[in-house]
Design a protein around this motif. Structure first.
Motif, PDB file in Angstrom:
ATOM      1  N   LEU A 296       0.841  -1.196   0.000  1.00 58.67           N
ATOM      2  CA  LEU A 296       0.000   0.000   0.000  1.00 58.67           C
ATOM      3  C   LEU A 296       0.882   1.254   0.000  1.00 58.67           C
ATOM      4  O   LEU A 296       1.665   1.480   0.918  1.00 58.67           O
ATOM      5  N   VAL A 297       0.727   2.031  -1.065  1.00 55.63           N
ATOM      6  CA  VAL A 297       1.574   3.218  -1.220  1.00 55.63           C
ATOM      7  C   VAL A 297       0.706   4.466  -1.153  1.00 55.63           C
ATOM      8  O   VAL A 297      -0.352   4.524  -1.785  1.00 55.63           O
ATOM      9  N   GLU A 298       1.156   5.442  -0.392  1.00 57.56           N
ATOM     10  CA  GLU A 298       0.386   6.673  -0.283  1.00 57.56           C
ATOM     11  C   GLU A 298       1.191   7.822  -0.882  1.00 57.56           C
ATOM     12  O   GLU A 298       2.393   7.944  -0.627  1.00 57.56           O
ATOM     13  N   LYS A 299       0.516   8.618  -1.685  1.00 53.85           N
ATOM     14  CA  LYS A 299       1.191   9.798  -2.251  1.00 53.85           C
ATOM     15  C   LYS A 299       0.152  10.905  -2.415  1.00 53.85           C
ATOM     16  O   LYS A 299      -0.862  10.715  -3.111  1.00 53.85           O
ATOM     17  N   PHE A 300       0.426  12.010  -1.785  1.00 55.21           N
ATOM     18  CA  PHE A 300      -0.518  13.127  -1.826  1.00 55.21           C
ATOM     19  C   PHE A 300      -0.696  13.602  -3.265  1.00 55.21           C
ATOM     20  O   PHE A 300       0.270  13.774  -3.996  1.00 55.21           O
ATOM     21  N   MET A 301      -1.940  13.809  -3.688  1.00 55.88           N
ATOM     22  CA  MET A 301      -2.256  14.243  -5.058  1.00 55.88           C
ATOM     23  C   MET A 301      -1.729  13.244  -6.100  1.00 55.88           C
ATOM     24  O   MET A 301      -1.104  13.646  -7.089  1.00 55.88           O
ATOM     25  N   LEU A 302      -1.975  11.995  -5.854  1.00 53.52           N
ATOM     26  CA  LEU A 302      -1.475  10.916  -6.726  1.00 53.52           C
ATOM     27  C   LEU A 302      -1.808  11.151  -8.206  1.00 53.52           C
ATOM     28  O   LEU A 302      -1.005  10.874  -9.097  1.00 53.52           O
ATOM     29  N   ASN A 303      -2.996  11.706  -8.456  1.00 52.95           N
ATOM     30  CA  ASN A 303      -3.435  11.901  -9.840  1.00 52.95           C
ATOM     31  C   ASN A 303      -2.522  12.817 -10.648  1.00 52.95           C
ATOM     32  O   ASN A 303      -2.528  12.787 -11.873  1.00 52.95           O
ATOM     33  N   ARG A 304      -1.756  13.635  -9.945  1.00 51.18           N
ATOM     34  CA  ARG A 304      -0.857  14.543 -10.678  1.00 51.18           C
ATOM     35  C   ARG A 304       0.405  13.846 -11.168  1.00 51.18           C
ATOM     36  O   ARG A 304       1.228  14.443 -11.847  1.00 51.18           O
ATOM     37  N   TYR A 305       0.559  12.576 -10.764  1.00 46.98           N
ATOM     38  CA  TYR A 305       1.792  11.849 -11.138  1.00 46.98           C
ATOM     39  C   TYR A 305       1.440  10.573 -11.922  1.00 46.98           C
ATOM     40  O   TYR A 305       1.515   9.477 -11.393  1.00 46.98           O
ATOM     41  N   PRO A 306       1.024  10.754 -13.174  1.00 44.16           N
ATOM     42  CA  PRO A 306       0.566   9.574 -13.932  1.00 44.16           C
ATOM     43  C   PRO A 306       1.635   8.495 -14.090  1.00 44.16           C
ATOM     44  O   PRO A 306       1.310   7.318 -14.273  1.00 44.16           O
ATOM     45  N   GLN A 307       2.896   8.869 -14.009  1.00 43.34           N
ATOM     46  CA  GLN A 307       3.963   7.879 -14.189  1.00 43.34           C
ATOM     47  C   GLN A 307       4.227   7.062 -12.922  1.00 43.34           C
ATOM     48  O   GLN A 307       4.889   6.026 -12.964  1.00 43.34           O
ATOM     49  N   PHE A 308       3.706   7.564 -11.811  1.00 45.16           N
ATOM     50  CA  PHE A 308       4.064   6.978 -10.516  1.00 45.16           C
ATOM     51  C   PHE A 308       3.754   5.465 -10.409  1.00 45.16           C
ATOM     52  O   PHE A 308       4.631   4.674 -10.035  1.00 45.16           O
TER      53      PHE A 308
END
Ligand code: ASP
Length: 433
Positions: A296-308
Motif C-alpha cells: 500500500l503506497v500513499e502519495k498526496f495528489m497521486l493523480n498529478r503523477y501519472p507515471q508513478f
C-alpha cells in the motif's frame, strides 16, 4: 473434422492407448490426433518429459544417463510390446539417447517424449505421422508463429488420419523448440485452427473442468459451458485448467474446445465456447491464488503523477516481484504482489518511500485472492452481495474487493489462513446460483 489432443495420462500405458484407439475409431471425423508424452500411471510414477529433462541436466553435469534413459527406453518398449507393434522403436530410442549424450539442447531432449509417443501411436492407429518440426513454428521467445496454421493446412489436406506430436515445433531457422510445460494443448489448438476443425477435443482424465479446485473443495460440479474469456480469468486467479496460450489460436475462429475424459468417453465434458447462455449459470466457478501481499503506497495528489504507478511496478520488477493486479484510491495505490520466495518486504517499503518519494509505503500480511468468475455476474445483480454475505456468515474478513474492473470477475482478498474455508464456502454458494 475434429482435432483430438490426448494428454499424458491418456497415453501413459498400453491400456490407455487402446482407449484412445477406440475413441478415435468411434467417430470418423476424428482425423487429427495430437499426443503428449506418456505421463504418470500412478501418483509415484515419473513423467517421461521429466525424465528427459533430467537426462539433459545429467549430461550438463558430466554424469551418465544410462540408468535414467533405461527407464525411458523400457517404458516405450513395454508399451510397444503390449500393443503388439511390429516396428520397434529401438532405432529411434538409440538415436535420441546418442543425441542427448552428445549434448543436444534441453528443448530437443524434452521434445522426444512427444516424438516417440507420436511414432508409437501413429503405428498403432495405422495413421500418418507428421513431425511437429515440419508444421509447428515458434517464435524465438516460444510463442506460436502465424506460419504454423498454413503449414498444418497444407500438410494435412488429405482424407487421412494424422498423428502430430504435441509440445514442440521449430523456430523459423529450423531449431527445435518446445512450448512451456503442458504445451501440447497449444499444439492441439494450432492444429485445430490450421485445419479449421469443427471442434477441438481435449482428452484428459477428468470429465471436464470443475467449478473449483477438487483438492480444496469436496466434489465440485463439472462446468458444462465456459467462455474463452471466463477460462482465461479463471486461470489468472489460479485455476490450473487448460494451457492459457492454447485459447488464442482457436478463439479467432470461434472453434469450441471440448474437454473430455478418456476413461469415461460418454460423459459430455466441458465446452469452451465464444458465447454462452448465462441464464443457465451466472457464475462458472471460483478459483483462488495465494500467497499475496498488499503493498500500500500513499502519495498526496497521486493523480498529478501519472507515471508513478509504472515507476513502482518497475522498481518491484527489478526485485523479481510481479504485481498481478492493483487497486487505486484517490491518494493511495494498492498493489497485489505474488508473495513467493525470500523478499525483504520491510526494506522494499523503505526503498519505495525513499527512491520514489512516496509519503508512505507499507506491506501487509500474507493474503489469498479468490476470483468468482462468470459472464452473468453483472446481469444477475446479487452475486457481490451473496459473496460478501457468505464470507460474513463464516466470519471471514475481507481485505480487499475488486469489482467492476473486469465485467466477469469479482476478486476478493481474505487472510491467508481463511483461504480453504473461503473457497469451500464460496464454491458451495455459487453452485446454487
Ligand atoms: N509432456 C509435456 C509436459 O509434461 C507437454 C504436455 O504434456 O503437454 O509438460
Amino acid at each position: 473434422m475434429k482435432v483430438c489432443k490426448f494428454g499424458g495420462s491418456s497415453v501413459a500405458e498400453a491400456a490407455q492407448i487402446r482407449k484412445v484407439k477406440s475413441i478415435v475409431e468411434q467417430d470418423l471425423s476424428r482425423r487429427v490426433i495430437v499426443v503428449s508424452a506418456p505421463g504418470k500411471r500412478h501418483k509415484q510414477d515419473e513423467k517421461i518429459t521429466d525424465l528427459l529433462y533430467s537426462c539433459h541436466a545429467m549430461v550438463q553435469k558430466g554424469e551418465s544417463i544410462a540408468a535414467t534413459f533405461e527407464v525411458i527406453r523400457s517404458r516405450f518398449l513395454e508399451i510397444a510390446r503390449e500393443l503388439d507393434l511390429t516396428d520397434s522403436l529401438e532405432d529411434a530410442l538409440n538415436e535420441v539417447e546418442e543425441k542427448i549424450k552428445a549434448g543436444a539442447s534441453a528443448d530437443y531432449a524434452a521434445s522426444r517424449g512427444e516424438y516417440l509417443s507420436g511414432l508409437l501411436i501413429a503405428q498403432f492407429l495405422e495413421a500418418e505421422f507428421v513431425d511437429a518440426d515440419q508444421v509447428v513454428r515458434l517464435t524465438d521467445d516460444g510463442q506460436v508463429h502465424e506460419n504454423s496454421y498454413q503449414l498444418v493446412a497444407q500438410r494435412m489436406m488429405e482424407r487421412k488420419t494424422y498423428v502430430l506430436p504435441g509440445f514442440y515445433g521449430a523456430t523459423l531457422d529450423g531449431t527445435l523448440k518446445t512450448f512451456s510445460r503442458g504445451g501440447s494443448d497449444i499444439s492441439g489448438a494450432i492444429a485445430a485452427r490450421g485445419v479449421g476443425a469443427e471442434v477441438y477435443e481435449n482428452w484428459t482424465d477428468v470429465s471436464g473442468i470443475l467449478m473449483a479446485d477438487p483438492r480444496v473443495v469436496d466434489q465440485p460440479k463439472p462446468i458444462e459451458e465456459i467462455t474463452y474469456r471466463e477460462i482465461r480469468e479463471m486461470a489468472s486467479v489460479g485455476a490450473n485448467v487448460f494451457h492459457e496460450e492454447a485459447i488464442a489460436p482457436v478463439k479467432s475462429l470461434g472453434i469450441p474446445i471440448n474437454v473430455k475424459n478418456t476413461n469415461a468417453p460418454e460423459d459430455k465434458g466441458t465446452f469452451i465456447v465464444a458465447e454462452r447462455d448465462t441464464s443457465k449459470a451466472a457464475v462458472v466457478g471460483v478459483s483462488g491464488k495465494k500467497p499475496y501481499r498488499k503493498v500500500l503506497v500513499e502519495k498526496f495528489m497521486l493523480n498529478r503523477y501519472p507515471q508513478f504507478p509504472l515507476q513502482i511496478q518497475e522498481s518491484l520488477k527489478k526485485l523479481s516481484i510481479t504485481i498481478d493486479f492493483e487497486l487505486k484510491g484517490f491518494d493511495t495505490l494498492a498493489l497485489f504482489a505474488a508473495s513467493e520466495g525470500e523478499v525483504d518486504w520491510a526494506g522494499l517499503a523503505g526503498a519505495v518511500e525513499k527512491n520514489l518519494n512516496a509519503d508512505s509505503c507499507s506491506v501487509g500480511e500474507e493474503i489469498a485472492v479468490l476470483g468468482v468468475v462468470g459472464e452473468g455476474l453483472a446481469a444477475h445483480g446479487q452475486v457481490v452481495g451473496m459473496v460478501l454475505e457468505t464470507l460474513k456468515e463464516h466470519s471471514i474478513p475481507v481485505e480487499a474487493l475488486n469489482y467492476g474492473g473486469s465485467p466477469i470477475t469479482l476478486l476478493v482478498a481474505v487472510p491467508l489462513e481463511s483461504y480453504t474455508q473461503a473457497l469451500q464456502a464460496l464454491a458451495k454458494a455459487v453452485e446454487l446460483l
